[in-house]
Design a protein around this motif. Structure first.
Motif, PDB file in Angstrom:
ATOM      1  N   THR A  94       2.272   8.509   2.059  1.00 55.12           N
ATOM      2  CA  THR A  94       2.575   7.371   1.189  1.00 55.12           C
ATOM      3  C   THR A  94       3.492   7.823   0.060  1.00 55.12           C
ATOM      4  O   THR A  94       3.474   8.978  -0.365  1.00 55.12           O
ATOM      5  CB  THR A  94       1.288   6.775   0.590  1.00 55.12           C
ATOM      6  OG1 THR A  94       0.593   7.780  -0.140  1.00 55.12           O
ATOM      7  CG2 THR A  94       0.384   6.236   1.692  1.00 55.12           C
ATOM      8  N   ILE A  95       4.321   6.894  -0.431  1.00 55.05           N
ATOM      9  CA  ILE A  95       5.275   7.174  -1.498  1.00 55.05           C
ATOM     10  C   ILE A  95       5.021   6.210  -2.642  1.00 55.05           C
ATOM     11  O   ILE A  95       4.962   4.993  -2.435  1.00 55.05           O
ATOM     12  CB  ILE A  95       6.732   7.037  -1.010  1.00 55.05           C
ATOM     13  CG1 ILE A  95       6.982   7.956   0.189  1.00 55.05           C
ATOM     14  CG2 ILE A  95       7.709   7.371  -2.138  1.00 55.05           C
ATOM     15  CD1 ILE A  95       6.830   7.277   1.533  1.00 55.05           C
ATOM     16  N   ALA A  96       4.850   6.736  -3.832  1.00 57.71           N
ATOM     17  CA  ALA A  96       4.654   5.901  -5.023  1.00 57.71           C
ATOM     18  C   ALA A  96       5.725   6.244  -6.049  1.00 57.71           C
ATOM     19  O   ALA A  96       6.092   7.419  -6.219  1.00 57.71           O
ATOM     20  CB  ALA A  96       3.267   6.126  -5.614  1.00 57.71           C
ATOM     21  N   THR A  97       6.245   5.229  -6.744  1.00 51.02           N
ATOM     22  CA  THR A  97       7.224   5.429  -7.810  1.00 51.02           C
ATOM     23  C   THR A  97       6.512   5.421  -9.153  1.00 51.02           C
ATOM     24  O   THR A  97       5.865   4.447  -9.518  1.00 51.02           O
ATOM     25  CB  THR A  97       8.298   4.332  -7.777  1.00 51.02           C
ATOM     26  OG1 THR A  97       8.961   4.352  -6.504  1.00 51.02           O
ATOM     27  CG2 THR A  97       9.325   4.541  -8.872  1.00 51.02           C
ATOM     28  N   VAL A  98       6.620   6.533  -9.860  1.00 50.90           N
ATOM     29  CA  VAL A  98       5.995   6.666 -11.182  1.00 50.90           C
ATOM     30  C   VAL A  98       7.100   6.986 -12.179  1.00 50.90           C
ATOM     31  O   VAL A  98       7.587   8.119 -12.251  1.00 50.90           O
ATOM     32  CB  VAL A  98       4.926   7.771 -11.188  1.00 50.90           C
ATOM     33  CG1 VAL A  98       4.291   7.884 -12.563  1.00 50.90           C
ATOM     34  CG2 VAL A  98       3.876   7.512 -10.114  1.00 50.90           C
TER      35      VAL A  98
END
Length: 453
Positions: A94-98
């Motif tokens: 999974t890829i999350a933008t922080v």
């Protein structure tokens, strides 16, 4: 007459029963031990298989992270979640933008053994300084016991006076000369004149006087001492002492090529654009002194000269673009905010309207320029002054007394370093070291990551 036979019938001895009992007992013990060892072996096998599956799960998760990270960096298509199947098992990534970062988390599952790997991708500019000092066409002048602890590559001449030393290699490109230097490792230039070289020396034309610790390679040798062999194309003079053999070669060594500066003008322009996004300070009077503020931090664009002096400590929180000249003196400090971690920061002095007389940096006395506190974190100070390149007499960066900093960069100007200054890396179009000044190269500078770009 009947005779009676006296027949005696003996019973089993007690000793035989004891032996039989012992044998049966040992048989039971052996069976029990065999069962115990078998149980341990099976347990070890299950444990080993579990560890193997755990390792496979970890490697699968790592492969998932690497696959998605590569797609993000190269601008290829990817989804969230992204599945990767290897040897019948699957990792879910999974890829999350922080903020401006991307957090990539992958979980591998092999026979209910779960392992996760996480990586954070941060937008940054990577710069590689391969030499302790890199010089443009203006060349390098070293005087009065000055020293570079590392290697030097110059597009122009390297000239020494009064025992200056380079502890690594010294290379001068094109038709340049190296003269009057103490060089602990190897030297190479179009012409080598009156140097003390600890390693091998290579010249496209002549090695004149001086001494060479190993072998010499040149068209002509004229005077001096060669401890090893002298490889020549044209001649070795009678005044040259060669302790090894004199060996003729078909061609003299070629000149070295000129190198481009390690940071492009485009990257410098990008950093200035980034500074403009962090805000602009237009002081009521110049020079601007950030230490007058209650909370002395600085970033973004300042539209005039900046002076940091006294004992003030200023924290750099982002890219700083000074549209004028930056002056630091006394015991003032400019340090990178701890939030930068292992990343480095940038300060640029650049007044596009006046790069001949402005856009300079002057660091004096005991002023300090420091990173975030991590070993791989630095502040790079950049001057875009072009006076030296255009024939003027202005110093782009002037560093004196006991000032220190990690990296100085003036791709079109002169860096002047003097009086016990000790730096980590310096790159400029032209450079002048004197009065025991020193540049000491750190291996980490071959891969400096800036928190911008």
């Amino acid at each position: 007459m009947f005779k009676y036979l006296n027949i005696s019938i003996s019973r089993a001895r007690p000793e035989g029963q004891a032996v039989l009992t012992t044998v049966i007992f040992l048989l039971f013990v052996s069976v029990a031990m065999l069962f115990g060892f078998s149980t341990i072996a099976l347990s070890e096998r299950r444990s080993s298989r579990g560890e193997e599956n755990s390792l496979r799960a970890y490697m699968l998760a790592e492969a998932g992270v690497e696959d998605v990270s590569y797609r993000i960096i190269k601008g290829k298509q990817y989804a969230s979640p992204e599945s990767l199947t290897l040897d019948g098992t699957t990792a879910a990534t999974t890829i999350a933008t922080v903020g401006s970062d991307r957090e990539v988390v992958s979980q591998g599952n092999v026979s209910s053994r779960l392992r996760s790997v996480k990586t954070v991708l941060t937008t940054s500019s990577g710069v590689s300084f391969k030499y302790g000092t890199q010089i443009g066409d203006g060349g390098l002048v070293m005087e009065n016991n000055s020293q570079i602890n590392g290697s030097v590559y110059s597009n122009g001449h390297i000239v020494g006076n009064n025992t200056p030393r380079i502890t690594g290699d010294a290379f001068a490109a094109a038709n340049s000369t190296i003269s009057g230097m103490i060089i602990d490792a190897n030297a190479r230039a179009n012409r080598l004149e009156d140097n003390t070289v600890g390693g091998s020396a290579t010249s496209s034309t002549v090695i004149y006087k001086g001494s060479v610790g190993v072998h010499g390679y040149a068209d002509t040798f004229s005077g001096g001492t060669i401890s090893g062999n002298a490889y020549y194309k044209t001649s070795v003079s009678a005044t040259t002492t060669v302790n090894g053999a004199r060996i003729q070669i078909a061609e003299a060594p070629a000149n070295l090529p000129k190198l481009d500066m390690p940071i492009s003008e485009q990257i410098l322009d990008d950093w200035e654009r980034e500074a403009s996004l962090l805000g602009t300070t237009t002081p009521a009077s110049c020079p601007y002194k950030p230490d007058d503020d209650e909370n002395p931090t600085i970033q973004g664009v300042v539209t005039c000269d900046v002076t940091i002096e006294g004992t003030n400590v200023i924290t750099l929180t982002g890219v700083l673009h000074v549209k004028g000249t930056l002056i630091m003196q006394n015991s003032a400090q400019l340090k990178l905010a701890p939030s930068f971690g292992n990343f480095s920061g940038v300060v640029i002095a650049d007044n596009p309207a006046n790069r001949a007389a402005s856009s300079k940096v002057k660091i004096q006395n005991s002023a300090q320029i420091l990173g975030s506190g991590q070993p791989s974190s630095y502040i790079m100070v950049v001057s875009r002054n072009n006076s030296a390149e255009t024939g003027g007499g202005e110093d782009a960066i002037d560093i004196g007394n006991s000032s220190t900093a990690a990296i100085y960069y003036a791709p079109r100007g002169l860096i002047s370093i003097q009086n016990n200054v000790n730096l980590k890396e310096a790159t400029s179009w032209k450079m002048h070291l004197q009065n025991s000044a020193a540049v000491t190269y750190e291996s980490g500078l071959a891969d400096v990551q800036f928190s911008s770009g």
